[in-house]
Structure formats: C-alpha cells, structure tokens
Design an enzyme around this catalytic site. Structure first.
Site, PDB file in Angstrom:
ATOM      1  N   ASN A 238       0.832  -1.215   0.000  1.00  0.00           N
ATOM      2  CA  ASN A 238       0.000   0.000   0.000  1.00  0.00           C
ATOM      3  C   ASN A 238       0.857   1.251   0.000  1.00  0.00           C
ATOM      4  O   ASN A 238       0.611   2.189  -0.767  1.00  0.00           O
ATOM      5  CB  ASN A 238      -0.878   0.030   1.263  1.00  0.00           C
ATOM      6  CG  ASN A 238      -2.174  -0.723   1.088  1.00  0.00           C
ATOM      7  OD1 ASN A 238      -2.675  -0.858  -0.007  1.00  0.00           O
ATOM      8  ND2 ASN A 238      -2.717  -1.215   2.183  1.00  0.00           N
TER       9      ASN A 238
ATOM     10  N   HIS B 132      -3.037   2.479  -2.410  1.00  0.00           N
ATOM     11  CA  HIS B 132      -4.158   1.654  -1.962  1.00  0.00           C
ATOM     12  C   HIS B 132      -4.849   0.895  -3.097  1.00  0.00           C
ATOM     13  O   HIS B 132      -5.166  -0.298  -2.944  1.00  0.00           O
ATOM     14  CB  HIS B 132      -5.145   2.567  -1.217  1.00  0.00           C
ATOM     15  CG  HIS B 132      -5.869   1.894  -0.124  1.00  0.00           C
ATOM     16  ND1 HIS B 132      -7.115   1.340  -0.315  1.00  0.00           N
ATOM     17  CD2 HIS B 132      -5.539   1.666   1.165  1.00  0.00           C
ATOM     18  CE1 HIS B 132      -7.518   0.807   0.818  1.00  0.00           C
ATOM     19  NE2 HIS B 132      -6.587   0.994   1.737  1.00  0.00           N
TER      20      HIS B 132
ATOM     21  N   ASP C 159      -5.572  -3.005  -3.259  1.00  0.00           N
ATOM     22  CA  ASP C 159      -6.886  -3.638  -3.517  1.00  0.00           C
ATOM     23  C   ASP C 159      -6.791  -4.666  -4.646  1.00  0.00           C
ATOM     24  O   ASP C 159      -7.368  -5.756  -4.561  1.00  0.00           O
ATOM     25  CB  ASP C 159      -7.927  -2.582  -3.918  1.00  0.00           C
ATOM     26  CG  ASP C 159      -8.413  -1.772  -2.723  1.00  0.00           C
ATOM     27  OD1 ASP C 159      -8.022  -2.112  -1.588  1.00  0.00           O
ATOM     28  OD2 ASP C 159      -9.179  -0.816  -2.932  1.00  0.00           O
TER      29      ASP C 159
ATOM     30  N   GLU D 156      -6.188  -7.868   5.227  1.00  0.00           N
ATOM     31  CA  GLU D 156      -5.455  -8.738   4.292  1.00  0.00           C
ATOM     32  C   GLU D 156      -5.399 -10.159   4.843  1.00  0.00           C
ATOM     33  O   GLU D 156      -4.495 -10.923   4.570  1.00  0.00           O
ATOM     34  CB  GLU D 156      -4.067  -8.150   3.987  1.00  0.00           C
ATOM     35  CG  GLU D 156      -2.944  -8.455   4.947  1.00  0.00           C
ATOM     36  CD  GLU D 156      -2.994  -7.710   6.277  1.00  0.00           C
ATOM     37  OE1 GLU D 156      -4.090  -7.359   6.739  1.00  0.00           O
ATOM     38  OE2 GLU D 156      -1.923  -7.515   6.881  1.00  0.00           O
TER      39      GLU D 156
HETATM   40  N1  LIG Z   1      -5.439  -1.721  -0.113  1.00  0.00           N
HETATM   41  C1  LIG Z   1      -6.039  -2.129   1.005  1.00  0.00           C
HETATM   42  N2  LIG Z   1      -5.347  -2.136   2.152  1.00  0.00           N
HETATM   43  C2  LIG Z   1      -5.946  -2.572   3.280  1.00  0.00           C
HETATM   44  C3  LIG Z   1      -7.302  -2.981   3.292  1.00  0.00           C
HETATM   45  N3  LIG Z   1      -7.617  -3.339   4.562  1.00  0.00           N
HETATM   46  C4  LIG Z   1      -6.509  -3.175   5.312  1.00  0.00           C
HETATM   47  N4  LIG Z   1      -5.497  -2.719   4.552  1.00  0.00           N
HETATM   48  C5  LIG Z   1      -4.119  -2.400   4.934  1.00  0.00           C
HETATM   49  O1  LIG Z   1      -3.429  -3.587   5.255  1.00  0.00           O
HETATM   50  C6  LIG Z   1      -2.247  -3.206   5.975  1.00  0.00           C
HETATM   51  C7  LIG Z   1      -1.957  -4.254   7.015  1.00  0.00           C
HETATM   52  O2  LIG Z   1      -0.745  -3.949   7.561  1.00  0.00           O
HETATM   53  P1  LIG Z   1      -0.121  -4.688   8.812  1.00  0.00           P
HETATM   54  O3  LIG Z   1      -1.208  -5.159   9.726  1.00  0.00           O
HETATM   55  O4  LIG Z   1       0.929  -3.801   9.381  1.00  0.00           O
HETATM   56  O5  LIG Z   1       0.482  -6.003   8.230  1.00  0.00           O
HETATM   57  P2  LIG Z   1       1.604  -6.253   7.139  1.00  0.00           P
HETATM   58  O6  LIG Z   1       2.223  -5.002   6.621  1.00  0.00           O
HETATM   59  O7  LIG Z   1       1.001  -7.147   6.133  1.00  0.00           O
HETATM   60  O8  LIG Z   1       2.678  -7.010   7.975  1.00  0.00           O
HETATM   61  P3  LIG Z   1       2.722  -8.539   8.361  1.00  0.00           P
HETATM   62  O9  LIG Z   1       1.294  -9.028   8.406  1.00  0.00           O
HETATM   63  O10 LIG Z   1       3.362  -8.562   9.708  1.00  0.00           O
HETATM   64  O11 LIG Z   1       3.528  -9.247   7.347  1.00  0.00           O
HETATM   65  C8  LIG Z   1      -2.528  -1.829   6.534  1.00  0.00           C
HETATM   66  O12 LIG Z   1      -1.700  -0.907   5.846  1.00  0.00           O
HETATM   67  C9  LIG Z   1      -3.983  -1.557   6.163  1.00  0.00           C
HETATM   68  O13 LIG Z   1      -4.232  -0.198   5.878  1.00  0.00           O
HETATM   69  C10 LIG Z   1      -8.020  -2.933   2.061  1.00  0.00           C
HETATM   70  O14 LIG Z   1      -9.198  -3.261   1.970  1.00  0.00           O
HETATM   71  N5  LIG Z   1      -7.355  -2.502   0.944  1.00  0.00           N
END
Ligand SMILES: Nc1nc2c(ncn2[C@@H]2O[C@H](COP(=O)(O)OP(=O)(O)OP(=O)(O)O)[C@@H](O)[C@H]2O)c(=O)[nH]1
Length: 250
Positions: free
Chosen positions: A122, A127, A131, A157
């Site tokens: 992201n 974003h 998605d 995610e």
């Molecule tokens: N594009 C998009 N991003 C999302 C959505 N829902 C959540 N996110 C993003 O998913 C990200 C999750 O980040 P983290 O929980 O830090 O996890 P990560 O970066 O995958 O790190 P690890 O899980 O530890 O490998 C955040 O930046 C959220 O904003 C969505 O529907 N669309």
C-alpha cells in the site's frame, strides 16, 4: 356507498322491468321501453366489467413484476450481507456462520492466511494497487483450491479457507499448495516479482467451538509470521480441549 347507489341506473331499470312483468295489460310500448332500459344497463355493466377485469389483470401483472423485483433485491441484499465487497468472497460474519454450521456435525479444518508486508504494498504502490493484489490473491486462491472449501475475508489482508471433513494433514497440504501458488508466480497487477503470505492451520472435531478453532489457527499464523513468513504452521486438537499438536511446522 351501497349497492343501489353504485348501480342506481341499473336498479331503476331492473325495478321497472319487474313492474312490467307483474302488471296485467301492459302495452307493447311499455315492454319495449323496459327492455331497452335493461339492455342499456346490461351493456354498461358488461363494459365496466371488462374494464375492471383488464385493470385487475394489469395490476396483477404489475404486482407480479414488483414481487419478482422484490425477490431479486432480497437475494442481492442477502448476498451483499454475506460477501466481501472488494473480493466477492464470504465476509467475516458469514465465515463464522458457515463454520459454526459445519461444526454442529462435521469436523473442520481451518486455514487462516495473511499477506506478508501488505502495508508496504500500500505504502509503495498505493491503496488501489493493494486492492488489486487482494482481488488477484482471491483468484489464485480459487484456482489453487479448485472448488474445494469455502474462502472468506475476515480482516484487511487476512483470509480463511473452511475445509469440512478433512484431516489436519490434508489441510496443511492444501495450505502449502496455496502458499506456493501465491509465492511462485508474480501478480499481474503488481510490479514486484513476489507477493507472499503466511498460514496458520487448525483442526477441530464436530461440536468444538469455532472461536477456539480460529484462535488456534491465528496463533499458528502468528508463529508463521514470527518464523520468517511465507510458511505454513499448524495447530490441531484431538478432541475439544485436548492438545494434539502445537505449532507444528510443515
Ligand atoms: N489496499 C487495502 N489495504 C488494506 C485494506 N484493509 C486493510 N489494509 C491495509 O493492510 C495493511 C496491514 O498492515 P499490517 O497489519 O501492518 O500487516 P503487514 O504489513 O502485512 O505485515 P505482516 O502481516 O506482519 O507481514 C494496513 O496498511 C492496512 O491499511 C483494504 O481493503 N485494501
């Protein structure tokens, strides 16, 4: 409005016809007039009846069309209430409902998977790209599963796969297939070579609590994340409450 008001002219025509019938020595002209009145009333009644029938047919048709639309809207709403907008898979509520339903009489394996470093995707590409990665991941999940199990999105995610009536070992094998399908081929929507995901798997007998099954799969996922990501870890119980395997790595 009573019947005689509604059919005032017809009632008058009918009464005068009865008068003529009951009287002796009625002239031909009187008979002709009474008959003429009756015929006109009868004609009007037929015309009105036809109009009313046509109107009620139209209303019935309208009602049937509305009913059809209502049923379609109800099923669309039902679908929306149970599915994730972005990816079309089951949403969190529906995942829990389905799992609890299975666990009333089936054993259930649960895979929880979470994209690695999704925040970076992201942050670096925006974003909308994030998605698109989520949508493409679901496509990869579907083709890897080939109709087996039910896919859900339980968080940003984080996805689940419900696998009723299979063993923990088979579920781990499936999770490994999915892991490879995600990691081995690049995503067409994403410019970097690899997206990976980490996996936690749990297995529960019928009548076990799904919150508990989910918690164990989530704990295994946590271990996968903390053991380097892009891997599958499993946690299973032999019977509700008795630990068989804990965070076994495959
Ligand atoms: N594009 C998009 N991003 C999302 C959505 N829902 C959540 N996110 C993003 O998913 C990200 C999750 O980040 P983290 O929980 O830090 O996890 P990560 O970066 O995958 O790190 P690890 O899980 O530890 O490998 C955040 O930046 C959220 O904003 C969505 O529907 N669309």
């Amino acid at each position: 409005m009573n019947d005689s008001d509604l059919f005032e002219a017809e009632t008058a025509a009918l009464n005068s016809a009865y008068d003529v019938i009951s009287k002796d020595g009625v002239s031909g002209e009187e008979c002709r007039l009474a008959l003429d009145n009756l015929a006109k009333s009868y004609h009007r009644l037929m015309r009105e009846t036809r109009r009313l029938i046509a109107r009620s047919d139209r209303k019935e048709l309208e009602l049937n069309t509305l009913n059809g639309k209502l049923q379609q809207l109800t099923s669309e709403l039902d679908y929306k209430a149970r599915h994730d907008n972005l990816t079309g898979v089951l949403n969190r509520g529906a995942v829990f409902d389905r799992a609890e339903h299975y666990l009333t009489k089936n054993m259930l394996a649960l895979i929880v998977l979470d994209i690695d470093f999704f925040k970076r995707i992201n942050d670096d590409f925006g974003h909308p790209t994030g998605d698109a990665v989520l949508r493409e991941l679901v496509q990869k999940l579907k083709s890897a599963l080939n109709g087996v199990g039910e896919i859900g999105r339980v968080g940003g995610e984080e996805f689940t796969v419900l696998l009723p009536d299979i063993t923990l070992e088979d579920a781990v094998e499936i999770a490994e297939c999915i892991r490879l399908a995600i990691a081995s081929e690049s995503f067409s929507c994403f410019p970097r070579p690899h997206v990976t995901a980490s996996f936690g798997v749990s297995w529960s007998q019928a009548n076990c609590d799904f919150e508990d099954a989910y918690g164990r799969a989530d704990a295994a996922l946590y271990n996968a994340k903390h053991s380097g990501r892009n891997r599958v870890e499993a946690d299973g119980i032999f019977d509700c409450g008795y630990l068989l395997k804990s965070s076994e790595t495959f």
